[in-house]
Design a protein around this motif. Structure first.
Motif: not given
Length: 289
Positions: A182-199
């Motif tokens: 679920d995209i709203e509940a993914f693992n927070l390990n490196g979460g900000t880097r993941k969101v940055n890569a998604i954007f």
């Protein structure tokens, strides 16, 4: 109005750094899925006057009351009332103002040097502005409709890839190394880097850099009161619930995260300027219906 859902595929690899340390590298692929119908509010008439009214009302309702301390004689004098003064009385050919003890210089009166203010700010003043519920709802719907207008979003100053021909962007499924999450509940390990890569993969990287590089030191006294920096507004992320995705994205400069139930005109049009670059999750779109 219908828009295609963007499904995110994240292939995580690990690169070995010096001393045997490992670093995760995110390889993001974006696939267009089925189209979803946006709520009728996205087809609303764009009313900039209502949006500015709603934003001004929201700001006024948050305003904190301020005023001078009440004057309590010599025990706790207010500003401008801290001198020892006397009155000369009548019949001396001078104005009947309070003067410093043993001097001719006037004091305390509003028109004298260092005197109090004539009518200072009062804590009792009500700064709030009422707004009809229907007007507030229409303002939010107008701001929502503006987020779907590519020209208005571009004219507001947002930067995004030329390949983006329709807005807003709706996030659908998310898979990580073949595992669907679920995209709203993914693992927070490196979460900000993941969101940055998604954007970045969605074509919004230029807008994130615009906000990060546009952070300036504010001019004026606000720097002494904790409001040191001004950061441009970037992507608005609308989610159904503030879970993993919301916590990961909120640390990006200029990015705001809001739940669909709390969405207002001020989130969609900061400062009353229509056309904010907005990303919705599929669950958030369903929550708006």
């Amino acid at each position: 109005m219908k828009v295609a859902v963007h499904n995110i595929i994240n292939n995580i690899e690990q690169d070995e750094l010096d001393a045997g340390r490992l670093q995760e590298v995110y390889d993001i692929d974006v696939e267009l899925g089925k189209k979803v119908s946006l709520p009728e509010s996205f087809n609303s008439e764009i009313r900039s006057d209502l949006v500015k009214l709603a934003v001004a009302s929201a700001r006024a309702n948050r305003r904190q009351a301020y005023g001078s301390n009440p004057h309590v004689g010599k025990r706790k004098p207010m500003s401008g009332m801290k001198h020892s003064v006397e009155w000369w009385g009548k019949g001396r050919g001078v104005s009947r103002i309070m003067r410093r003890t043993g001097q001719r210089r006037g004091a305390q009166s509003p028109h004298t040097l260092g005197g109090r203010r004539a009518h200072g700010p009062k804590v009792e003043k009500d700064w709030s502005r009422k707004l009809n519920r229907n007007e507030r709802r229409l303002a939010r719907n107008s701001a929502l409709a503006a987020t779907a207008n590519v020209d208005m979003v571009s004219n507001r100053g947002h930067r995004f890839a030329e390949e983006i021909s329709s807005l807003p962007i709706v996030l659908g499924d998310y898979s990580e190394n073949g595992e669907k999450i679920d995209i709203e509940a993914f693992n927070l390990n490196g979460g900000t880097r993941k969101v940055n890569a998604i954007f970045e993969a969605l074509g919004l990287g230029d807008d994130l850099r615009r906000a990060r590089e546009g952070r300036k030191i504010r001019a004026g006294k606000a720097t002494m009161r904790g409001r040191v920096h001004k950061t441009p507004k970037s992507v608005l992320l609308v989610v159904a619930s503030k879970d993993g995705l919301a916590k990961a994205a909120r640390n990006l400069p200029g990015v705001d995260v809001v739940a669909a139930k709390d969405l207002s005109a001020e989130h969609l049009a900061p400062g009353g300027d229509l056309g904010r670059l907005t990303v919705f999750t599929k669950a958030a779109v369903e929550a708006l219906n």
